[in-house]
Design a protein around this motif. Sequence first.
Motif, PDB file in Angstrom:
ATOM      1  N   LEU A  17      98.983  25.429 -12.662  1.00 45.57           N
ATOM      2  CA  LEU A  17      97.727  26.152 -12.816  1.00 45.57           C
ATOM      3  C   LEU A  17      96.546  25.190 -12.973  1.00 45.57           C
ATOM      4  CD1 LEU A  17      98.831  29.075 -15.148  1.00 45.57           C
ATOM      5  CD2 LEU A  17      98.194  29.214 -12.744  1.00 45.57           C
ATOM      6  N   LEU A  18      96.790  24.144 -13.756  1.00 42.93           N
ATOM      7  CA  LEU A  18      95.710  23.151 -13.921  1.00 42.93           C
ATOM      8  C   LEU A  18      95.340  22.494 -12.596  1.00 42.93           C
ATOM      9  CD1 LEU A  18      96.842  21.483 -17.274  1.00 42.93           C
ATOM     10  CD2 LEU A  18      94.965  23.090 -16.920  1.00 42.93           C
ATOM     11  N   GLN A  19      96.372  22.234 -11.794  1.00 43.49           N
ATOM     12  CA  GLN A  19      96.107  21.661 -10.477  1.00 43.49           C
ATOM     13  C   GLN A  19      95.297  22.625  -9.612  1.00 43.49           C
ATOM     14  OE1 GLN A  19      96.741  18.599  -9.474  1.00 43.49           O
ATOM     15  NE2 GLN A  19      95.705  19.029  -7.510  1.00 43.49           N
ATOM     16  N   GLU A  20      95.655  23.904  -9.742  1.00 43.56           N
ATOM     17  CA  GLU A  20      94.907  24.904  -8.986  1.00 43.56           C
ATOM     18  C   GLU A  20      93.448  24.951  -9.418  1.00 43.56           C
ATOM     19  OE1 GLU A  20      96.838  28.633  -9.304  1.00 43.56           O
ATOM     20  OE2 GLU A  20      98.729  27.924  -8.429  1.00 43.56           O
ATOM     21  N   ILE A  21      93.227  24.750 -10.754  1.00 43.12           N
ATOM     22  CA  ILE A  21      91.838  24.748 -11.247  1.00 43.12           C
ATOM     23  C   ILE A  21      91.019  23.643 -10.578  1.00 43.12           C
ATOM     24  CG2 ILE A  21      90.402  24.311 -13.286  1.00 43.12           C
ATOM     25  CD1 ILE A  21      92.583  25.680 -14.928  1.00 43.12           C
ATOM     26  N   VAL A  22      91.647  22.457 -10.484  1.00 42.43           N
ATOM     27  CA  VAL A  22      90.951  21.322  -9.856  1.00 42.43           C
ATOM     28  C   VAL A  22      90.613  21.638  -8.399  1.00 42.43           C
ATOM     29  CG1 VAL A  22      91.171  18.912  -9.181  1.00 42.43           C
ATOM     30  CG2 VAL A  22      92.002  19.680 -11.424  1.00 42.43           C
ATOM     31  N   GLU A  23      91.626  22.205  -7.722  1.00 43.87           N
ATOM     32  CA  GLU A  23      91.425  22.496  -6.304  1.00 43.87           C
ATOM     33  C   GLU A  23      90.376  23.585  -6.081  1.00 43.87           C
ATOM     34  OE1 GLU A  23      95.269  23.539  -4.932  1.00 43.87           O
ATOM     35  OE2 GLU A  23      96.065  21.466  -5.036  1.00 43.87           O
ATOM     36  N   HIS A  24      90.445  24.626  -6.933  1.00 41.57           N
ATOM     37  CA  HIS A  24      89.487  25.718  -6.754  1.00 41.57           C
ATOM     38  C   HIS A  24      88.076  25.345  -7.205  1.00 41.57           C
ATOM     39  CE1 HIS A  24      93.160  28.094  -6.230  1.00 41.57           C
ATOM     40  NE2 HIS A  24      92.380  29.055  -5.696  1.00 41.57           N
ATOM     41  N   ALA A  25      88.020  24.312  -8.084  1.00 46.85           N
ATOM     42  CA  ALA A  25      86.679  23.890  -8.522  1.00 46.85           C
ATOM     43  C   ALA A  25      85.850  23.351  -7.362  1.00 46.85           C
ATOM     44  CB  ALA A  25      86.799  22.856  -9.623  1.00 46.85           C
ATOM     45  N   LYS A  26      86.582  22.850  -6.375  1.00 47.95           N
ATOM     46  CA  LYS A  26      85.871  22.291  -5.227  1.00 47.95           C
ATOM     47  C   LYS A  26      85.195  23.389  -4.399  1.00 47.95           C
ATOM     48  CE  LYS A  26      89.086  18.409  -4.863  1.00 47.95           C
ATOM     49  NZ  LYS A  26      90.081  17.726  -4.012  1.00 47.95           N
ATOM     50  N   ALA A  27      85.702  24.568  -4.577  1.00 49.67           N
ATOM     51  CA  ALA A  27      85.110  25.677  -3.797  1.00 49.67           C
ATOM     52  C   ALA A  27      84.347  26.572  -4.750  1.00 49.67           C
ATOM     53  CB  ALA A  27      86.196  26.448  -3.066  1.00 49.67           C
ATOM     54  N   ARG A  28      83.107  26.298  -4.983  1.00 49.20           N
ATOM     55  CA  ARG A  28      82.292  27.028  -5.941  1.00 49.20           C
ATOM     56  C   ARG A  28      82.245  28.515  -5.624  1.00 49.20           C
ATOM     57  NH1 ARG A  28      79.131  23.927  -9.228  1.00 49.20           N
ATOM     58  NH2 ARG A  28      79.107  21.698  -8.780  1.00 49.20           N
ATOM     59  N   ALA A  29      82.392  28.813  -4.382  1.00 44.02           N
ATOM     60  CA  ALA A  29      82.252  30.217  -4.012  1.00 44.02           C
ATOM     61  C   ALA A  29      83.410  31.046  -4.555  1.00 44.02           C
ATOM     62  CB  ALA A  29      82.178  30.356  -2.487  1.00 44.02           C
ATOM     63  N   ASP A  30      84.556  30.397  -4.702  1.00 40.22           N
ATOM     64  CA  ASP A  30      85.739  31.126  -5.183  1.00 40.22           C
ATOM     65  C   ASP A  30      85.992  30.924  -6.670  1.00 40.22           C
ATOM     66  OD1 ASP A  30      86.208  31.916  -2.563  1.00 40.22           O
ATOM     67  OD2 ASP A  30      87.465  30.156  -2.164  1.00 40.22           O
ATOM     68  N   LEU A  31      85.043  30.242  -7.371  1.00 37.08           N
ATOM     69  CA  LEU A  31      85.282  29.867  -8.762  1.00 37.08           C
ATOM     70  C   LEU A  31      85.481  31.088  -9.668  1.00 37.08           C
ATOM     71  CD1 LEU A  31      85.502  27.693 -10.889  1.00 37.08           C
ATOM     72  CD2 LEU A  31      83.003  27.738 -11.134  1.00 37.08           C
ATOM     73  N   LYS A  32      84.677  32.122  -9.482  1.00 37.46           N
ATOM     74  CA  LYS A  32      84.777  33.285 -10.343  1.00 37.46           C
ATOM     75  C   LYS A  32      86.128  33.972 -10.189  1.00 37.46           C
ATOM     76  CE  LYS A  32      82.345  37.535 -11.558  1.00 37.46           C
ATOM     77  NZ  LYS A  32      81.185  38.403 -11.286  1.00 37.46           N
ATOM     78  N   GLN A  33      86.546  34.118  -8.903  1.00 33.63           N
ATOM     79  CA  GLN A  33      87.843  34.739  -8.654  1.00 33.63           C
ATOM     80  C   GLN A  33      88.973  33.887  -9.215  1.00 33.63           C
ATOM     81  OE1 GLN A  33      88.583  35.491  -4.514  1.00 33.63           O
ATOM     82  NE2 GLN A  33      90.655  36.334  -4.917  1.00 33.63           N
ATOM     83  N   LEU A  34      88.815  32.547  -9.065  1.00 32.50           N
ATOM     84  CA  LEU A  34      89.854  31.641  -9.569  1.00 32.50           C
ATOM     85  C   LEU A  34      89.987  31.739 -11.091  1.00 32.50           C
ATOM     86  CD1 LEU A  34      91.859  29.313  -9.288  1.00 32.50           C
ATOM     87  CD2 LEU A  34      89.901  27.741  -9.358  1.00 32.50           C
ATOM     88  N   ASN A  35      88.849  31.797 -11.780  1.00 31.57           N
ATOM     89  CA  ASN A  35      88.882  31.897 -13.244  1.00 31.57           C
ATOM     90  C   ASN A  35      89.589  33.167 -13.707  1.00 31.57           C
ATOM     91  OD1 ASN A  35      87.550  29.485 -13.634  1.00 31.57           O
ATOM     92  ND2 ASN A  35      85.509  30.399 -13.722  1.00 31.57           N
ATOM     93  N   GLN A  36      89.318  34.264 -12.963  1.00 31.80           N
ATOM     94  CA  GLN A  36      89.969  35.509 -13.336  1.00 31.80           C
ATOM     95  C   GLN A  36      91.480  35.428 -13.148  1.00 31.80           C
ATOM     96  OE1 GLN A  36      88.360  38.201 -14.718  1.00 31.80           O
ATOM     97  NE2 GLN A  36      90.472  38.905 -15.061  1.00 31.80           N
ATOM     98  N   GLU A  37      91.881  34.806 -12.033  1.00 30.10           N
ATOM     99  CA  GLU A  37      93.305  34.651 -11.774  1.00 30.10           C
ATOM    100  C   GLU A  37      93.981  33.786 -12.831  1.00 30.10           C
ATOM    101  OE1 GLU A  37      93.685  33.099  -7.889  1.00 30.10           O
ATOM    102  OE2 GLU A  37      93.085  34.962  -6.863  1.00 30.10           O
ATOM    103  N   LEU A  38      93.277  32.690 -13.159  1.00 30.06           N
ATOM    104  CA  LEU A  38      93.852  31.800 -14.172  1.00 30.06           C
ATOM    105  C   LEU A  38      93.978  32.496 -15.519  1.00 30.06           C
ATOM    106  CD1 LEU A  38      92.008  28.442 -13.390  1.00 30.06           C
ATOM    107  CD2 LEU A  38      94.411  28.996 -12.971  1.00 30.06           C
ATOM    108  N   GLU A  39      92.958  33.285 -15.871  1.00 29.35           N
ATOM    109  CA  GLU A  39      92.972  33.991 -17.145  1.00 29.35           C
ATOM    110  C   GLU A  39      94.146  34.976 -17.206  1.00 29.35           C
ATOM    111  OE1 GLU A  39      90.126  36.914 -19.832  1.00 29.35           O
ATOM    112  OE2 GLU A  39      89.326  35.918 -18.050  1.00 29.35           O
ATOM    113  N   ASN A  40      94.353  35.691 -16.108  1.00 30.56           N
ATOM    114  CA  ASN A  40      95.454  36.648 -16.078  1.00 30.56           C
ATOM    115  C   ASN A  40      96.809  35.955 -16.192  1.00 30.56           C
ATOM    116  OD1 ASN A  40      93.627  38.727 -15.812  1.00 30.56           O
ATOM    117  ND2 ASN A  40      93.780  38.796 -13.575  1.00 30.56           N
ATOM    118  N   ARG A  41      96.921  34.837 -15.471  1.00 24.83           N
ATOM    119  CA  ARG A  41      98.187  34.123 -15.510  1.00 24.83           C
ATOM    120  C   ARG A  41      98.475  33.553 -16.893  1.00 24.83           C
ATOM    121  NH1 ARG A  41      98.572  30.786  -9.784  1.00 24.83           N
ATOM    122  NH2 ARG A  41      98.385  32.606  -8.403  1.00 24.83           N
ATOM    123  N   VAL A  42      97.437  33.018 -17.534  1.00 22.50           N
ATOM    124  CA  VAL A  42      97.621  32.469 -18.875  1.00 22.50           C
ATOM    125  C   VAL A  42      98.039  33.566 -19.857  1.00 22.50           C
ATOM    126  CG1 VAL A  42      96.425  31.427 -20.842  1.00 22.50           C
ATOM    127  CG2 VAL A  42      96.114  30.492 -18.541  1.00 22.50           C
TER     128      VAL A  42
END
Length: 602
Positions: free
Chosen positions: A138-163
């Motif tokens: 998941l942390l690796q995914e955070i790094v990768e998704h951080a590069k795509a600012r446009a998907d950051l909000k969706q990524l944060n939601q996914e990470l929150e749900n998974r955690v």
Amino acid sequence: MPYSNTILVVDDVPANLAILADFLSEASFEILVAQDGESAIQKINYVIPDLILLDIMMPGIDGFETYKRLKVNPLWSQIPVIFITALSETDNVVKGLSLGAVDYIIKPFQKEEVLARIKTHLEVRNLTQTIETKNQHLLQEIVEHAKARADLKQLNQELENRVKERTAEVSQTLQDLYRSQAQLEHNAFHDSLTGLPNREWLIKQLQELIAANTSYSVLFVDLDRFKIINDSLGHLAGDELLKCVAKRIQGCLKPSQIATRMGGDEFVILVVETETGTSVAQKLLEQFKLPFKFNDYEAIVEASIGITSSAMNYQQPMDILRDVDIAMYRAKKQGSGNYQVFDPQMQADASARLELEQDLRKAIAQQDFCLYYQPIVSLITEEIKGFEALIRWNHAKGIISPDTFIPVAEETGLINPLGWWILREACSQLRRWQEELPDLPLKLNVNFSPIQFQQVNFFEQIAEILQQTGINKNTLNIEITESCLLETTNLNFEFLKAIGVGICIDDFCTGYSSLSLLKELPIDTLKIDRSFLQNLARNPNDTSLIQTIILLGKNLNMEIVAEGVETQEQIEIIRELGCILGQGYFFSRPLDSHNATRFIGL
């Protein structure tokens, strides 16, 4: 979820290692073994196991110290450790869990319990490792998704749900572990069969009552002849009966009166302040008169109850259990369905009994005994016909009568080595007389207890002693009581007759006389008990009974010996009735070997 399969077993007892290795091998685990803590740590340097079974009590560094050294190394600190302990070591269990052990296993081992606990904790460990791995992803995914600012909000939601999901899984696992630990603590203080509090719980409660100076009574309940149920119906039926007993006991008690199971068929009831112990005992004994129904069986099983109380000013729980146990055994001696209240004399008697037993063991090892010989004389010619060998104990306090120590020897099994010494000594003395006076047809009677007949190779051992001492054939008689005929099923009379040993029934007609056994068995001699001779001149019934015994013996070709002959009048009466052999103080008291030899006339 699949689990890893390498387990290190650490135990200093090879038998325990073998048992656990068998269990685990059958379950397809890879096994590593070590017999002490140092060896275990050395093995982990080369192979890191997935789980460790660690015995607490070991030579060198014990299980607790080994556990501490393992946890110091980060490479080993996450290995789950299950302690191995004995059932009575409750404090060790609590200490082990407080150090961080995941669980414990109690000896003796139960296969299903061992495998279930191991699999549970391996699955927990695998789950934890899986969560850690996924969190890293998941942390690796955070790094990768951080590069795509446009998907950051969706990524944060996914990470929150998974955690949240992973946190819920971990939380559930922890709750399961807490419940398991609570269950283990409950099991440590309760009996698994009946659900009643156990010995450890009782001791803890007694300690608290003593400290609080609270009034209490303690009842020790032991089932009478429970072993018969186990032997005849089997242990499963016995267990069902114990459950019924536990329920019935609880049904007799008030909330302030608590029943515990000590083990086997022993229960202890703790009565705090409300009623006297005797009133509770009376209720229980009344209930035990009713039949128990279990597994399609119905049986009446009475109990013996010992009672003690805080009036004895106890300071230690073990003293309470000791005294109430003594009172219970005193009740058991009174017969089924009795209770006894402890008094200090009981403890003094028990101490004296224990001292006598210990002295008896030493005396047997040192052969501090001697044989006395009471003559058996012809009532017609007054000639010596034989002797009865009687044992005496040369104790430091003086000669001890067999009436005192023989019952103790029978209860403890010491009658077996003592009996062989008596037979060997008696045969040796008989052989000396036969060598000194070969023309005298002298016979010797030796008493045997029913317990001795239960020994393996009993009859062969008699034959060996006869051969070693070299006595003449048909000069030794074994004396047994009537009850021995009924209690002992392996009386090989044919073998005894073949090696030239006669059978004498002692104290005839004082117990249950089986005429059919007398007719069927090759018995040589009947002894008329001394009690029939005491009032012989004044009691016609005794005269008639003696006459009947004599006629019976003659019809069955048996010799008749009258015991306890003390007067000339008794001799004249029994001689007129047809008895020709007598034994008693009129002729002689029991004599040591020297004086017995003089009595013969050597």
